[in-house]
Design a protein around this motif. Structure first.
Motif, mmCIF file in Angstrom:
data_model
loop_
_atom_site.group_PDB
_atom_site.id
_atom_site.type_symbol
_atom_site.label_atom_id
_atom_site.label_comp_id
_atom_site.label_asym_id
_atom_site.label_seq_id
_atom_site.Cartn_x
_atom_site.Cartn_y
_atom_site.Cartn_z
ATOM 1 N N VAL A 122 6.250 -8.898 9.805
ATOM 2 C CA VAL A 122 6.644 -8.420 11.123
ATOM 3 C C VAL A 122 5.583 -8.716 12.166
ATOM 4 O O VAL A 122 5.869 -9.257 13.229
ATOM 5 C CB VAL A 122 6.929 -6.901 11.082
ATOM 6 C CG1 VAL A 122 7.194 -6.340 12.471
ATOM 7 C CG2 VAL A 122 8.096 -6.604 10.151
ATOM 8 N N ALA A 123 4.337 -8.317 11.877
ATOM 9 C CA ALA A 123 3.286 -8.417 12.887
ATOM 10 C C ALA A 123 1.924 -8.296 12.226
ATOM 11 O O ALA A 123 1.808 -7.939 11.042
ATOM 12 C CB ALA A 123 3.455 -7.309 13.932
ATOM 13 N N ARG A 124 0.929 -8.576 13.029
ATOM 14 C CA ARG A 124 -0.464 -8.322 12.665
ATOM 15 C C ARG A 124 -1.074 -7.446 13.740
ATOM 16 O O ARG A 124 -0.772 -7.598 14.925
ATOM 17 C CB ARG A 124 -1.259 -9.618 12.578
ATOM 18 C CG ARG A 124 -0.888 -10.480 11.420
ATOM 19 C CD ARG A 124 -1.791 -11.709 11.347
ATOM 20 N NE ARG A 124 -1.342 -12.587 10.293
ATOM 21 C CZ ARG A 124 -1.623 -12.427 9.000
ATOM 22 N NH1 ARG A 124 -2.383 -11.422 8.620
ATOM 23 N NH2 ARG A 124 -1.149 -13.260 8.101
ATOM 24 N N VAL A 125 -1.955 -6.569 13.295
ATOM 25 C CA VAL A 125 -2.809 -5.817 14.195
ATOM 26 C C VAL A 125 -4.209 -6.035 13.646
ATOM 27 O O VAL A 125 -4.544 -5.530 12.566
ATOM 28 C CB VAL A 125 -2.453 -4.314 14.232
ATOM 29 C CG1 VAL A 125 -3.445 -3.563 15.115
ATOM 30 C CG2 VAL A 125 -1.027 -4.100 14.721
ATOM 31 N N GLY A 126 -4.984 -6.845 14.350
ATOM 32 C CA GLY A 126 -6.277 -7.244 13.813
ATOM 33 C C GLY A 126 -6.048 -8.022 12.531
ATOM 34 O O GLY A 126 -5.225 -8.938 12.485
ATOM 35 N N HIS A 127 -6.731 -7.614 11.459
ATOM 36 C CA HIS A 127 -6.583 -8.316 10.177
ATOM 37 C C HIS A 127 -5.505 -7.712 9.283
ATOM 38 O O HIS A 127 -5.303 -8.165 8.152
ATOM 39 C CB HIS A 127 -7.930 -8.393 9.453
ATOM 40 C CG HIS A 127 -8.446 -7.096 8.910
ATOM 41 N ND1 HIS A 127 -8.624 -5.963 9.675
ATOM 42 C CD2 HIS A 127 -8.831 -6.758 7.666
ATOM 43 C CE1 HIS A 127 -9.102 -4.985 8.916
ATOM 44 N NE2 HIS A 127 -9.231 -5.440 7.688
ATOM 45 N N VAL A 128 -4.782 -6.716 9.783
ATOM 46 C CA VAL A 128 -3.748 -6.025 9.006
ATOM 47 C C VAL A 128 -2.387 -6.692 9.212
ATOM 48 O O VAL A 128 -1.961 -6.911 10.344
ATOM 49 C CB VAL A 128 -3.664 -4.533 9.401
ATOM 50 C CG1 VAL A 128 -2.577 -3.825 8.598
ATOM 51 C CG2 VAL A 128 -5.010 -3.841 9.233
ATOM 52 N N LEU A 129 -1.726 -7.005 8.102
ATOM 53 C CA LEU A 129 -0.384 -7.571 8.124
ATOM 54 C C LEU A 129 0.623 -6.457 7.842
ATOM 55 O O LEU A 129 0.409 -5.632 6.951
ATOM 56 C CB LEU A 129 -0.261 -8.657 7.048
ATOM 57 C CG LEU A 129 1.105 -9.307 6.859
ATOM 58 C CD1 LEU A 129 1.529 -10.062 8.122
ATOM 59 C CD2 LEU A 129 1.072 -10.246 5.655
ATOM 60 N N ASP A 162 -1.778 -7.758 -2.280
ATOM 61 C CA ASP A 162 -2.966 -6.998 -2.667
ATOM 62 C C ASP A 162 -3.392 -6.128 -1.490
ATOM 63 O O ASP A 162 -2.977 -6.362 -0.360
ATOM 64 C CB ASP A 162 -4.115 -7.946 -3.041
ATOM 65 C CG ASP A 162 -3.821 -8.712 -4.319
ATOM 66 O OD1 ASP A 162 -3.612 -8.064 -5.351
ATOM 67 O OD2 ASP A 162 -3.788 -9.957 -4.266
ATOM 68 N N ASP A 163 -4.264 -5.158 -1.750
ATOM 69 C CA ASP A 163 -4.783 -4.254 -0.722
ATOM 70 C C ASP A 163 -3.629 -3.665 0.078
ATOM 71 O O ASP A 163 -3.528 -3.816 1.291
ATOM 72 C CB ASP A 163 -5.784 -4.984 0.180
ATOM 73 C CG ASP A 163 -6.665 -4.023 0.978
ATOM 74 O OD1 ASP A 163 -6.651 -2.804 0.702
ATOM 75 O OD2 ASP A 163 -7.360 -4.502 1.902
ATOM 76 N N ALA A 221 -1.282 2.379 9.335
ATOM 77 C CA ALA A 221 -1.954 1.436 10.236
ATOM 78 C C ALA A 221 -3.412 1.842 10.448
ATOM 79 O O ALA A 221 -4.309 0.986 10.392
ATOM 80 C CB ALA A 221 -1.217 1.366 11.569
ATOM 81 N N ALA A 222 -3.642 3.122 10.668
ATOM 82 C CA ALA A 222 -5.013 3.597 10.876
ATOM 83 C C ALA A 222 -5.866 3.373 9.632
ATOM 84 O O ALA A 222 -6.999 2.889 9.722
ATOM 85 C CB ALA A 222 -4.991 5.079 11.261
ATOM 86 N N ASP A 223 -5.329 3.700 8.467
ATOM 87 C CA ASP A 223 -6.088 3.540 7.222
ATOM 88 C C ASP A 223 -6.343 2.065 6.913
ATOM 89 O O ASP A 223 -7.457 1.682 6.542
ATOM 90 C CB ASP A 223 -5.350 4.193 6.051
ATOM 91 C CG ASP A 223 -5.318 5.708 6.145
ATOM 92 O OD1 ASP A 223 -6.054 6.299 6.969
ATOM 93 O OD2 ASP A 223 -4.534 6.305 5.379
ATOM 94 N N ALA A 224 -5.325 1.233 7.049
ATOM 95 C CA ALA A 224 -5.469 -0.191 6.727
ATOM 96 C C ALA A 224 -6.476 -0.868 7.649
ATOM 97 O O ALA A 224 -7.185 -1.791 7.231
ATOM 98 C CB ALA A 224 -4.112 -0.886 6.803
ATOM 99 N N SER A 225 -6.560 -0.417 8.882
ATOM 100 C CA SER A 225 -7.505 -1.022 9.828
ATOM 101 C C SER A 225 -8.954 -0.839 9.381
ATOM 102 O O SER A 225 -9.829 -1.596 9.785
ATOM 103 C CB SER A 225 -7.308 -0.449 11.237
ATOM 104 O OG SER A 225 -7.800 0.877 11.314
ATOM 105 N N GLY A 284 -11.081 -5.472 3.141
ATOM 106 C CA GLY A 284 -10.424 -6.642 2.563
ATOM 107 C C GLY A 284 -10.049 -7.647 3.634
ATOM 108 O O GLY A 284 -9.934 -7.298 4.812
ATOM 109 N N PRO A 285 -9.818 -8.897 3.229
ATOM 110 C CA PRO A 285 -9.491 -9.937 4.205
ATOM 111 C C PRO A 285 -8.122 -9.771 4.853
ATOM 112 O O PRO A 285 -7.926 -10.161 6.000
ATOM 113 C CB PRO A 285 -9.556 -11.232 3.400
ATOM 114 C CG PRO A 285 -9.359 -10.820 1.982
ATOM 115 C CD PRO A 285 -9.920 -9.431 1.872
#
Length: 149
Positions: free
Chosen positions: A4-11, A32-33, A94-98, A102-103
Motif C-alpha cells: 500500500v505505502a511506505r512511511v520512512g523505511h516501514v512498508l 520478516d520483521d 506504525a509507531a512501533d514499526a518506525s 531492521g531494513p
C-alpha cells in the motif's frame, strides 16, 4: 498481498483477503520483521498452524471479536496488544514499526479471520486499512511494481 505505502523505511501490506490461518500463513512466511494486525471474527482453529512463523513477528495487534481468544492462543510466544479496532491497530503498529532497526519492517494486515464483526466484507476491511495508512504522516503510495507513485 498489496503493497500500500511506505512511511520512512516501514512498508504497509494489505492482505485483508487472508480470512483464515492458512491464508495468513502465506503472508507471514514471505516477510520478516512483521508488525501483524490480526483478528476479526475467528474461524475454526483460530491461529493453529501459524506457530512456525512466530519468530518472524515482532508484535501482534489484536482486533475484533477474536482479540481475547487470540491473546490466549499467542500467550507469551509473541508480544501482543489488544487494539480493538483497525484504526487503533494501524496507529500502534506504525509507531512501533518506525522504531525497528531492521531494513524493512512490515505492518501487515493479514487477519486470519472473517471481517463481519466490523466490516461488510474483506474488501471493505482492506479499503479501510488502505485509507488509514494513507492518512499517516509521511505516507508515500506504492504501486504494484513497488515503485513510489
Amino acid at each position: 498481498m498489496e503493497q500500500v505505502a511506505r512511511v520512512g523505511h516501514v512498508l504497509f501490506v494489505n492482505d485483508s483477503k487472508a480470512t483464515n490461518a492458512d491464508a495468513a500463513g502465506k503472508a507471514l512466511g514471505s516477510l520478516d520483521d512483521i508488525y501483524w494486525i490480526v483478528g476479526g471474527r475467528a474461524k475454526d482453529g483460530g491461529l493453529a498452524g501459524l506457530e512456525p512463523f512466530y519468530p518472524k513477528i515482532a508484535r501482534a495487534y489484536l482486533i475484533g471479536e477474536a482479540a481475547e481468544d487470540f491473546a490466549h492462543q499467542l500467550g507469551n510466544a509473541i508480544p501482543h496488544v489488544a487494539c480493538g479496532t483497525l484504526e487503533a491497530a494501524v496507529a500502534q503498529a506504525a509507531a512501533d514499526a518506525s522504531l525497528s532497526q531492521g531494513p524493512e519492517p512490515v505492518v501487515l494486515l493479514s487477519p486470519a479471520c472473517a471481517s463481519y464483526d466490523q466490516f461488510d466484507n474483506f474488501a471493505k476491511r482492506g479499503d479501510a486499512f488502505r485509507e488509514l495508512v494513507m492518512r499517516l504522516d509521511g505516507a508515500t503510495s506504492v504501486t504494484q511494481q513497488g515503485k513510489a507513485a
